[in-house]
Design a protein around this motif. Structure first.
Motif, mmCIF file in Angstrom:
data_model
loop_
_atom_site.group_PDB
_atom_site.id
_atom_site.type_symbol
_atom_site.label_atom_id
_atom_site.label_comp_id
_atom_site.label_asym_id
_atom_site.label_seq_id
_atom_site.Cartn_x
_atom_site.Cartn_y
_atom_site.Cartn_z
ATOM 1 N N GLN A 140 0.825 -1.213 0.000
ATOM 2 C CA GLN A 140 0.000 0.000 0.000
ATOM 3 C C GLN A 140 0.859 1.262 0.000
ATOM 4 N N TYR A 141 1.946 1.250 0.777
ATOM 5 C CA TYR A 141 2.784 2.439 0.896
ATOM 6 C C TYR A 141 4.012 2.397 -0.008
ATOM 7 N N GLY A 142 4.111 1.372 -0.838
ATOM 8 C CA GLY A 142 5.188 1.308 -1.821
ATOM 9 C C GLY A 142 6.550 0.974 -1.252
ATOM 10 N N SER A 143 6.596 0.207 -0.164
ATOM 11 C CA SER A 143 7.881 -0.159 0.424
ATOM 12 C C SER A 143 8.553 -1.252 -0.399
ATOM 13 N N HIS A 144 9.844 -1.055 -0.653
ATOM 14 C CA HIS A 144 10.581 -2.060 -1.432
ATOM 15 C C HIS A 144 10.682 -3.386 -0.698
ATOM 16 N N LYS A 145 10.329 -3.404 0.581
ATOM 17 C CA LYS A 145 10.362 -4.655 1.338
ATOM 18 C C LYS A 145 9.397 -5.682 0.747
ATOM 19 N N ALA A 146 8.392 -5.191 -0.012
ATOM 20 C CA ALA A 146 7.438 -6.103 -0.647
ATOM 21 C C ALA A 146 7.310 -5.862 -2.145
ATOM 22 N N THR A 147 7.639 -4.654 -2.610
ATOM 23 C CA THR A 147 7.463 -4.359 -4.039
ATOM 24 C C THR A 147 8.606 -4.890 -4.886
ATOM 25 N N ILE A 148 9.836 -4.663 -4.447
ATOM 26 C CA ILE A 148 11.018 -5.095 -5.201
ATOM 27 C C ILE A 148 11.586 -6.386 -4.630
ATOM 28 N N HIS A 149 11.699 -6.417 -3.318
ATOM 29 C CA HIS A 149 12.242 -7.596 -2.630
ATOM 30 C C HIS A 149 11.109 -8.397 -1.993
ATOM 31 N N LYS A 150 11.470 -9.500 -1.418
ATOM 32 C CA LYS A 150 10.491 -10.363 -0.742
ATOM 33 C C LYS A 150 10.793 -10.449 0.755
ATOM 34 N N HIS A 151 11.258 -9.342 1.310
ATOM 35 C CA HIS A 151 11.602 -9.330 2.734
ATOM 36 C C HIS A 151 10.377 -9.516 3.621
ATOM 37 N N HIS A 152 9.195 -9.263 3.068
ATOM 38 C CA HIS A 152 7.979 -9.398 3.876
ATOM 39 C C HIS A 152 7.808 -10.832 4.403
ATOM 40 N N PHE A 153 8.365 -11.824 3.701
ATOM 41 C CA PHE A 153 8.265 -13.200 4.199
ATOM 42 C C PHE A 153 8.941 -13.322 5.569
ATOM 43 N N MET A 154 10.086 -12.663 5.723
ATOM 44 C CA MET A 154 10.797 -12.698 6.999
ATOM 45 C C MET A 154 10.027 -11.921 8.062
ATOM 46 N N TYR A 155 9.551 -10.737 7.703
ATOM 47 C CA TYR A 155 8.851 -9.914 8.692
ATOM 48 C C TYR A 155 7.524 -10.549 9.109
ATOM 49 N N GLU A 156 6.837 -11.178 8.168
ATOM 50 C CA GLU A 156 5.563 -11.818 8.523
ATOM 51 C C GLU A 156 5.775 -13.089 9.334
ATOM 52 N N LYS A 157 6.997 -13.574 9.351
ATOM 53 C CA LYS A 157 7.316 -14.753 10.155
ATOM 54 C C LYS A 157 7.473 -14.390 11.634
ATOM 55 N N TYR A 158 7.997 -13.174 11.916
ATOM 56 C CA TYR A 158 8.344 -12.837 13.289
ATOM 57 C C TYR A 158 7.587 -11.639 13.878
ATOM 58 N N LEU A 159 7.188 -10.671 13.063
ATOM 59 C CA LEU A 159 6.567 -9.477 13.628
ATOM 60 C C LEU A 159 5.153 -9.683 14.181
ATOM 61 N N PRO A 160 4.333 -10.580 13.611
ATOM 62 C CA PRO A 160 2.984 -10.743 14.176
ATOM 63 C C PRO A 160 2.982 -11.103 15.659
ATOM 64 N N ASN A 161 4.010 -11.800 16.137
ATOM 65 C CA ASN A 161 4.060 -12.198 17.545
ATOM 66 C C ASN A 161 4.199 -11.010 18.490
ATOM 67 N N ILE A 162 4.710 -9.887 17.985
ATOM 68 C CA ILE A 162 4.905 -8.717 18.848
ATOM 69 C C ILE A 162 4.073 -7.522 18.376
ATOM 70 N N ARG A 163 3.172 -7.750 17.442
ATOM 71 C CA ARG A 163 2.455 -6.634 16.810
ATOM 72 C C ARG A 163 1.689 -5.779 17.810
ATOM 73 N N ASP A 164 1.055 -6.382 18.790
ATOM 74 C CA ASP A 164 0.207 -5.640 19.717
ATOM 75 C C ASP A 164 0.912 -5.287 21.024
ATOM 76 N N ARG A 165 2.193 -5.561 21.105
ATOM 77 C CA ARG A 165 2.956 -5.169 22.277
ATOM 78 C C ARG A 165 3.537 -3.766 22.070
ATOM 79 N N PRO A 166 3.965 -3.109 23.144
ATOM 80 C CA PRO A 166 4.764 -1.888 22.964
ATOM 81 C C PRO A 166 6.085 -2.264 22.298
ATOM 82 N N VAL A 167 6.379 -1.661 21.158
ATOM 83 C CA VAL A 167 7.561 -2.019 20.379
ATOM 84 C C VAL A 167 8.419 -0.781 20.153
ATOM 85 N N LYS A 168 9.682 -0.908 20.484
ATOM 86 C CA LYS A 168 10.654 0.155 20.202
ATOM 87 C C LYS A 168 11.507 -0.312 19.035
#
Length: 280
Positions: free
Chosen positions: A70-98
């Motif tokens: 949606q925001y045009g980040s190369h993490k998903a548009t050019i590269h496939k880094h979203h596979f890594m982030y979707e593997k680990y970030l959902p576990n902390i999505r609703d916590r306070p994150v720095k």
């Protein structure tokens, strides 16, 4: 004229209260509007929006990939880094994150034409795609950036105040030392993402220098990783970052001994996990 009994005490109490209030206000202004090492004032705070309701985790929500596209980040548009982030970030999505990210995406930033001092020629299209993605993804986020392009950072953060920005070069040891102290006054980072220069030497140096700002149990992502079989930059005196990872796997070199819990790599991206406190 003599004061009424007790009035003198009331005046003293009010004066003391006024002085305490003045000192408190000064301290708050200094804390939340102080200039970081880059000299750029920021409205960002280290707190989280605790007044906003936490989204229901069971309700449908955009995934990291959805927001990155949606925001045009190369993490998903050019590269496939979203596979890594979707593997680990959902576990902390609703916590306070720095979260700290190196690189605001200023490669596409264009400055005003020569002689134009109005700033009207600045083009921020494409800048801050990851910023928008993370702000939309995490409901309770404290976001920090390292960006070496001072003009781009100043222009972007005039209208985007949901992050603190430190302007400096990730290859500058003195800058990283100052940053490590100032940015962790209120705690270490849960997530660090190196999306900066992308050279093997800087990736390796930044991981060594910024590993100290990752909290126990936190994770450090490196994007743009070159595999150990890619020898394209050997002539420039750089060993592939993948070769450095191989050393870490077997010897845990160049990071404090025993602090690396695990390493996970996909195409072009690796994640380094720090052990929890007390973990053998």
């Amino acid at each position: 004229m003599r004061l009424k009994p007790g009035l003198h005490k009331q005046i003293e109490t009010r004066v003391v209260f006024f002085l305490v209030a003045a000192v408190t206000c000064f301290f708050m202004i200094y804390t939340f509007h102080r200039r970081p090492v880059d000299g750029i004032p920021t409205k960002a705070t280290w707190g989280w929006k605790t007044t906003e309701p936490i989204p229901d985790p069971s309700a449908p929500r955009p995934s990291f990939r959805d927001l990155a596209l949606q925001y045009g980040s190369h993490k998903a548009t050019i590269h496939k880094h979203h596979f890594m982030y979707e593997k680990y970030l959902p576990n902390i999505r609703d916590r306070p994150v720095k979260l700290l990210e190196i690189g605001l995406g200023c490669e596409s930033y264009s400055r005003s034409p020569p002689g134009d001092s109005s700033g009207a020629g600045y083009d921020l299209t494409g800048v801050g795609a990851s910023y928008r993605t993370f702000v939309a993804y995490f409901p309770r986020l404290s976001l920090t950036y390292i960006e070496r392009d001072s003009d781009c950072a100043r222009d972007f953060f005039r209208t985007h105040d949901k992050a603190a920005v430190f302007v400096g070069d990730q290859g500058d040891q003195g800058f990283l030392d100052r940053f490590s102290v100032q940015s962790t006054v209120h705690g270490l980072f849960d997530v660090v993402i190196d999306d900066g220069a992308g050279t093997d030497a800087l990736q390796e140096q930044s991981l060594r220098d910024l590993w100290r700002v990752v909290r126990p149990g936190g994770v450090y992502f490196v994007e743009g990783v070159r595999s150990r079989n890619d020898r394209s930059a050997v002539g420039e005196g750089q060993r592939p970052f993948g070769e450095f990872i191989q050393d870490l796997l077997w010897e845990d070199v160049m990071l404090p001994d025993g602090e690396v819990r695990s390493i996970d790599c996909m195409e072009g991206i690796c994640a380094f996990f720090k052990k929890e406190e007390g973990m053998p």
